[in-house]
Design a protein around this motif. Structure first.
Motif, PDB file in Angstrom:
ATOM      1  N   SER A 163     -22.381  23.580  70.080  1.00 31.61           N
ATOM      2  CA  SER A 163     -22.322  22.141  69.859  1.00 31.61           C
ATOM      3  C   SER A 163     -23.021  21.788  68.549  1.00 31.61           C
ATOM      4  O   SER A 163     -23.915  22.501  68.090  1.00 31.61           O
ATOM      5  N   GLU A 164     -22.603  20.674  67.951  1.00 32.99           N
ATOM      6  CA  GLU A 164     -23.175  20.287  66.665  1.00 32.99           C
ATOM      7  C   GLU A 164     -23.283  18.773  66.561  1.00 32.99           C
ATOM      8  O   GLU A 164     -22.724  18.020  67.362  1.00 32.99           O
ATOM      9  N   VAL A 165     -24.037  18.335  65.545  1.00 33.16           N
ATOM     10  CA  VAL A 165     -24.260  16.918  65.290  1.00 33.16           C
ATOM     11  C   VAL A 165     -23.362  16.483  64.143  1.00 33.16           C
ATOM     12  O   VAL A 165     -23.334  17.120  63.082  1.00 33.16           O
ATOM     13  N   LEU A 166     -22.628  15.409  64.365  1.00 38.73           N
ATOM     14  CA  LEU A 166     -21.713  14.868  63.357  1.00 38.73           C
ATOM     15  C   LEU A 166     -22.236  13.510  62.901  1.00 38.73           C
ATOM     16  O   LEU A 166     -22.351  12.580  63.699  1.00 38.73           O
ATOM     17  N   VAL A 167     -22.599  13.389  61.645  1.00 38.65           N
ATOM     18  CA  VAL A 167     -23.129  12.139  61.097  1.00 38.65           C
ATOM     19  C   VAL A 167     -21.984  11.410  60.402  1.00 38.65           C
ATOM     20  O   VAL A 167     -21.395  11.924  59.448  1.00 38.65           O
ATOM     21  N   TYR A 168     -21.671  10.227  60.906  1.00 38.65           N
ATOM     22  CA  TYR A 168     -20.501   9.498  60.419  1.00 38.65           C
ATOM     23  C   TYR A 168     -20.886   8.485  59.346  1.00 38.65           C
ATOM     24  O   TYR A 168     -21.741   7.624  59.558  1.00 38.65           O
ATOM     25  N   GLN A 169     -20.237   8.597  58.197  1.00 36.07           N
ATOM     26  CA  GLN A 169     -20.401   7.614  57.128  1.00 36.07           C
ATOM     27  C   GLN A 169     -19.141   6.747  57.092  1.00 36.07           C
ATOM     28  O   GLN A 169     -18.116   7.124  56.521  1.00 36.07           O
ATOM     29  N   SER A 170     -19.229   5.568  57.722  1.00 34.89           N
ATOM     30  CA  SER A 170     -18.066   4.689  57.825  1.00 34.89           C
ATOM     31  C   SER A 170     -17.695   4.108  56.463  1.00 34.89           C
ATOM     32  O   SER A 170     -18.545   3.515  55.790  1.00 34.89           O
ATOM     33  N   PRO A 171     -16.429   4.250  56.041  1.00 40.42           N
ATOM     34  CA  PRO A 171     -16.009   3.621  54.779  1.00 40.42           C
ATOM     35  C   PRO A 171     -16.185   2.099  54.802  1.00 40.42           C
ATOM     36  O   PRO A 171     -16.555   1.502  53.791  1.00 40.42           O
ATOM     37  N   ALA A 172     -15.934   1.476  55.956  1.00 37.08           N
ATOM     38  CA  ALA A 172     -16.090   0.024  56.050  1.00 37.08           C
ATOM     39  C   ALA A 172     -17.541  -0.388  55.866  1.00 37.08           C
ATOM     40  O   ALA A 172     -17.843  -1.368  55.172  1.00 37.08           O
ATOM     41  N   THR A 173     -18.445   0.375  56.481  1.00 39.20           N
ATOM     42  CA  THR A 173     -19.874   0.073  56.342  1.00 39.20           C
ATOM     43  C   THR A 173     -20.331   0.299  54.905  1.00 39.20           C
ATOM     44  O   THR A 173     -21.091  -0.502  54.344  1.00 39.20           O
ATOM     45  N   ARG A 174     -19.863   1.379  54.312  1.00 37.83           N
ATOM     46  CA  ARG A 174     -20.267   1.669  52.939  1.00 37.83           C
ATOM     47  C   ARG A 174     -19.855   0.532  52.005  1.00 37.83           C
ATOM     48  O   ARG A 174     -20.626   0.086  51.148  1.00 37.83           O
ATOM     49  N   ALA A 175     -18.638   0.040  52.194  1.00 36.51           N
ATOM     50  CA  ALA A 175     -18.163  -1.055  51.346  1.00 36.51           C
ATOM     51  C   ALA A 175     -18.971  -2.326  51.584  1.00 36.51           C
ATOM     52  O   ALA A 175     -19.310  -3.050  50.633  1.00 36.51           O
TER      53      ALA A 175
END
Length: 629
Positions: A75-87
């Motif tokens: 199992s692993e950790v996935l860190v999500y960088q949302s394009p909508a949030t970034r904008a």
């Protein structure tokens, strides 16, 4: 603590352990408009949310099929960088990559397997993995649905601050998504009061066991980044003042966990921006425990208090006048409430108190030291303080006062300092009651910095007193108000897993009804609150400090090693084991059988070890059953 990550907690803070990423200047991290993220019209002038709905949102039904334990190995950790949030961040002049960068640094520092993802269609979004949503304020409808689908598959969620409260164009859409996904109710935000900046973890939870309950985690007051207050079914940390007081009537929780179906959820009410000033000893511990739990890695810890208690209560009486027959009724009242009290005496004219103290000791109450006379020890040279302690002990011995075999010291008017703690540790005294400044958390700690040459068999135990004396509050509020305040504070300390030290003057000015009602603050919590004397508290903490438990080997079938201290255990100690599957049962293969209990939510198993003799033990742990419903 989880032992399946290569680098030990609190020892891997070197920059080499993480990618070398440049942190942006403050002007690139803070929006010009303090209300850019959180609309001001949702809250009143004190930061309380207007029109907040009652209760906690019901959990979304999820499948109940179990996850195979073999998945723990990959199992692993996935860190999500949302394009909508970034904008959205960048439109406000803020660099959103800080949120991802700080998670990346943390996960790399402790060698958690992780990846940064920018598409929620990534095939890694499968059951057993963990999705980190770092202040993903703006989300599209498709992103919200993909996050829900991942949780329904059995994926775990770690979310911080505001989640999905805006659409991709930046329009405010509310808290509904985050509240239903995370099973929380937003009740307000912090940051309007200077002292409302200390996050306090609660004791003995699956995600806070590496940190002493009530440890003060200082946070910056940043207007645009105020932590959110919440209600939840399983809070694990709250916002408190430096003195461990809750900050508002609507609730002061800022962190929670939940488990629905196969999914686990951890919510942090504060944004990554506040990590910049956080004390890494505590903050990294909180993150480490949370990520380990979300990954379903087994971990082990010794409970802070004897089973079945989560907190403790000590009734203390200091000597404001000579002890006489007027003090006996309160001694009897304590016994009627199921309590033995701790009495602290001065050496000054102590012979006049002999008869009453002898009677109180015969009832089972503890008699310990307060000083030579009613004068603060603080600010006096070490030699003078030592002389006073010697005078105190000599006077009580000459008067044949029945001092406890394991005595404590409670200085007059809380008048002590670091020198006092040092010189007391050189005396034949087992523990010391201290005011809040001497101990960071809300549970006992050990005094280790002594100036004496004579070795102690056991360290001096420091018992923090966080409750104001009810009688002492009468200068500011009425008796009934003081009693009600005391009740609320004891309830809160019990909830946090703290020790509540109640303080009374002998020959108290409180009415008999008020005395009884203040003790009822304990009796109402007695099923979860250990009523004990200071001596009993200190002996327990010495034993607990020598009780060791570790896990090693394969996380699907680890080896549990336990060391029972010499002389055994006088109270029922419990070793908590985080379970990789909810409602799984623990089967131990080894030379000695132990009793096992389980938490109501089915997330933790407790091993009761009081009956084990001193020595070292090892068991193979197997997890049986996997209802996860």
């Amino acid at each position: 603590m989880c032992l399946f990550v290569a680098v030990a907690l609190f020892t891997a803070f070197s920059a080499a352990a993480a990618p070398r990423i440049k942190i942006k200047a403050a002007t690139e991290m803070d929006p010009a408009d303090p209300s850019y993220f959180l609309p001001a019209d949702l809250f009143d002038a004190k930061g309380n949310r207007l029109g907040v709905a009652p209760g906690v949102p019901a959990a979304v039904p999820m499948p109940t099929q179990s996850l195979p334990l073999e998945g723990l190995r990959k199992s692993e950790v996935l860190v999500y960088q949302s394009p909508a949030t970034r904008a959205y961040f960048e439109r406000g002049g803020v660099r959103s990559d800080l949120n991802v960068t700080l998670w990346q640094r943390f996960l790399a520092r402790y060698r958690f397997p992780f990846r940064i993802i920018r598409d929620l269609k990534d095939p890694a979004l499968a059951a057993g993995n963990v999705l980190v949503l770092p202040s993903d304020v703006a989300l599209s409808d498709a992103e919200r649905q993909q996050i829900r689908s991942f949780a329904a598959l059995g994926g775990s969620i770690i979310a911080t601050w505001q989640l999905g409260t805006r659409d991709p164009q930046g329009k405010w859409v509310g808290f509904d998504f985050m509240e239903s996904l995370l099973s929380v109710r937003v009740t307000g935000f912090t940051g309007l009061v200077d002292d409302e900046r200390y996050i306090h973890p609660y004791g003995d939870t699956p995600v806070t066991h590496s940190i002493p309950a009530g440890s003060r985690m200082w946070t910056d007051l940043l207007p645009a980044w105020s932590p959110l207050m919440i209600r939840s079914a399983r809070p694990v940390a709250g916002m408190r003042t430096w003195g461990h007081r809750p900050t508002r009537d609507t609730g002061s929780d800022v962190m929670s966990i939940s488990a629905h179906g196969r999914s686990r959820v951890v919510y942090f009410g504060w944004p990554e921006r506040t990590w910049m000033s956080a004390d890494a000893r505590y903050h990294d511990g909180l993150l480490y425990d949370s990520v380990s739990w979300a990954l379903r890695l087994p971990s082990v810890s010794v409970a802070a208090w004897p089973y079945p208690y989560r907190s403790a209560f000590v009734s203390t009486t200091y000597m404001a006048d000579v002890f006489n027959a007027n003090d006996i009724p309160f001694g009897k009242l304590q016994l009627s409430k199921g309590l033995k009290g701790s009495y602290y005496v001065l050496g000054f004219e102590i012979d006049k108190s002999h008869a009453a103290l002898t009677q109180l000791a015969a009832m089972g109450h503890e008699i310990s030291y307060e000083g030579d006379e009613f004068e603060s020890f603080a600010g006096q040279p070490a030699a003078q303080q030592t002389t006073r302690l010697n005078t105190m002990r000599a006077a009580t011995a000459a008067a044949k006062i029945p001092i406890s075999a394991h005595p404590g010291f409670n200085p007059p008017a809380d008048g002590s300092d670091q020198i006092t703690r040092q010189v007391v540790s050189e005396q034949p005294i087992d523990y010391m009651v201290t005011w809040v400044e001497a101990v960071d958390g809300c549970i006992p700690q050990f005094q280790t910095s002594t100036a004496g040459s004579a070795p102690r068999q056991h360290p001096l135990v420091l018992i923090p007193r966080l409750l104001p004396g009810v009688e002492e509050r009468l200068d500011e509020i009425s008796e009934s108000e003081a009693v009600a305040e005391n009740h609320d504070l004891v309830n809160d300390l019990n909830r946090m897993g703290c020790v509540a030290v109640a303080r009374y003057a002998n020959q108290s000015l409180l009415t008999p009804d008020a005395q009884s009602q203040t003790l009822d603050s304990y009796t109402r919590n007695r099923s979860t609150m250990w009523g004990a004397t200071g001596s009993e508290i200190s002996r327990w903490w010495v034993e607990r400090g020598e009780l060791k438990a570790t896990l090693s080997g394969d996380p699907t079938a680890p080896t549990l090693s336990v060391t029972i201290p010499g002389g055994g255990l006088s109270n029922e100690a419990v070793i908590w084991l985080n379970l990789p599957r909810r409602e799984a049962k623990v089967s131990l293969s080894g030379p000695q059988q132990v009793r096992t209990v389980y938490s109501e939510d089915g997330l933790v198993a407790g091993l009761l070890v009081r009956d084990l003799k001193s020595g070292n033990y090892q068991w193979q742990v197997n997890f049986v059953g996997d209802a996860e419903k």
